[in-house]
Design a protein around this motif. Structure first.
Motif: not given
Length: 350
Positions: A246-263
């Motif tokens: 819960p919180g204002n900045e977790h649910y629309h944040a990227m996680d490490p897997n998202d970074v790998l996909v982007f890279r």
């Protein structure tokens, strides 16, 4: 001049998310912050960004919420910020040193004059929040530190951006990056308006342009990939280790897997982009020779006959005379008998 040599330069906005990670993992706030820095480094992030503020200097006690209350139910800005203003100069100094050890850049967005002063001791680049774009005295004070600035522009007009840039340049010659962002949390995909990146590139051709994203990460990270392909060389996005928190900045944040996909997307995109200037490639050599057309005899042509257009046609392969030179063939005289379907050669003509 560019602030960052690498592009895209990916900044993971840890912000205050480490406080929630600390609770989940039952570890100290500092341990959680360092855990997030380490995970960001491992997945290929170039810089991590925190928030340096005190609730008492950031928001009045009656400041209303502007975020999705179904994800973050706190209705007062002051109350929310008060929950997360535990870190100060020494904590961020320790994090900056840890980032140096890991060879990842440390950044923190200052939200008050005191934060600017202490961050100046151990930070090389100043991010500026969209919320402070029109806070001209504050921008001027940051610029007086004579360090590059990342100017985030959520909710801004072009004239407001120009005013901020002029304010900086009136007191300093620092490099400035202008970051497109939408101040809506989360940002609906239809509101991302990534074409505004191109507008910023046209309006500020001498400045580095970036994008700070607040959309929920899509599975293929198309939003960030598109932003980069449109010319955003600096990419910022909130970063978490658990989107379900819960919180204002977790649910629309990227996680490490998202970074790998982007890279991975960026690596593939770099293969696709290639050279800017149109020219034939080595891989096209065979097609240029064999799939293009040549001037060919459309009938038997006797020695001594004058060549007319009606005697000719155009067929593959392209190893003979190009049809572009048809005018150099018509009117010539055949020096030999030329059988139908033969590629015409200038040695056959005079």
């Amino acid at each position: 001049m560019r602030i960052f040599r690498k592009k895209p330069f990916l900044i993971a906005g840890i912000g205050v998310n480490f406080f929630d990670i600390a609770q989940r993992e039952e570890i100290s706030d500092m341990e959680a912050a360092k855990m997030m820095v380490l995970e960001a480094k491992r997945c290929g992030v170039d810089a991590v960004k925190f928030h340096s503020f005190k609730a008492d200097t950031l928001a009045s006690k009656n400041s209303p919420a502007y975020w999705d209350l179904s994800e973050e139910p706190t209705t007062s800005q002051y109350e929310l910020f008060k929950k997360y203003d535990k870190f100060g100069k020494e904590e961020y100094r320790e994090l900056a040193e840890y980032c140096r050890e890991l060879d990842i850049m440390f950044l923190s967005t200052p939200f008050d004059f005191e934060s600017v002063d202490y961050l100046d001791e151990f930070m090389d680049i100043f991010p500026v929040s969209s919320s402070d774009l029109t806070n001209i005295p504050f921008i001027k004070y940051i610029a007086s530190k004579n360090k590059p600035m990342l100017l985030t522009t959520g909710g801004a007009t072009i004239n407001e951006i120009r005013q901020a840039v002029r304010t900086i340049e009136d007191v300093s010659t620092v490099d400035i990056a202008i970051i497109h962002s939408i101040s809506s949390y989360p940002t609906d995909y239809v509101d991302a308006n990534l074409l505004m990146i191109k507008d910023l590139l046209e309006s500020f051709p001498d400045y580095e342009i970036g994008y700070s994203d607040h959309t929920k990460p899509d599975l293929n990270m198309f939003v960030l990939t598109t932003a980069y392909s449109f010319g955003a060389d600096i990419i910022m996005k909130h970063f978490t280790l658990d989107k379900s928190l819960p919180g204002n900045e977790h649910y629309h944040a990227m996680d490490p897997n998202d970074v790998l996909v982007f890279r991975s997307n960026v690596s593939f995109l770099s293969k696709l982009l290639g050279m800017r200037n149109k020219q034939p490639l080595i891989c096209e050599s065979s097609a240029r020779r064999h799939a293009r057309r040549s001037i060919v005899a459309d009938k038997d042509i006797k020695k001594g006959e004058k060549i007319t257009f009606g005697m000719l046609t155009f067929k593959r392969p392209g190893t003979g005379i190009t049809p572009a030179k048809i005018d150099d063939v018509i009117g010539k005289t055949a020096l030999e008998d030329i059988a139908e379907d033969t590629l015409i050669d200038f040695d056959m003509l005079e």
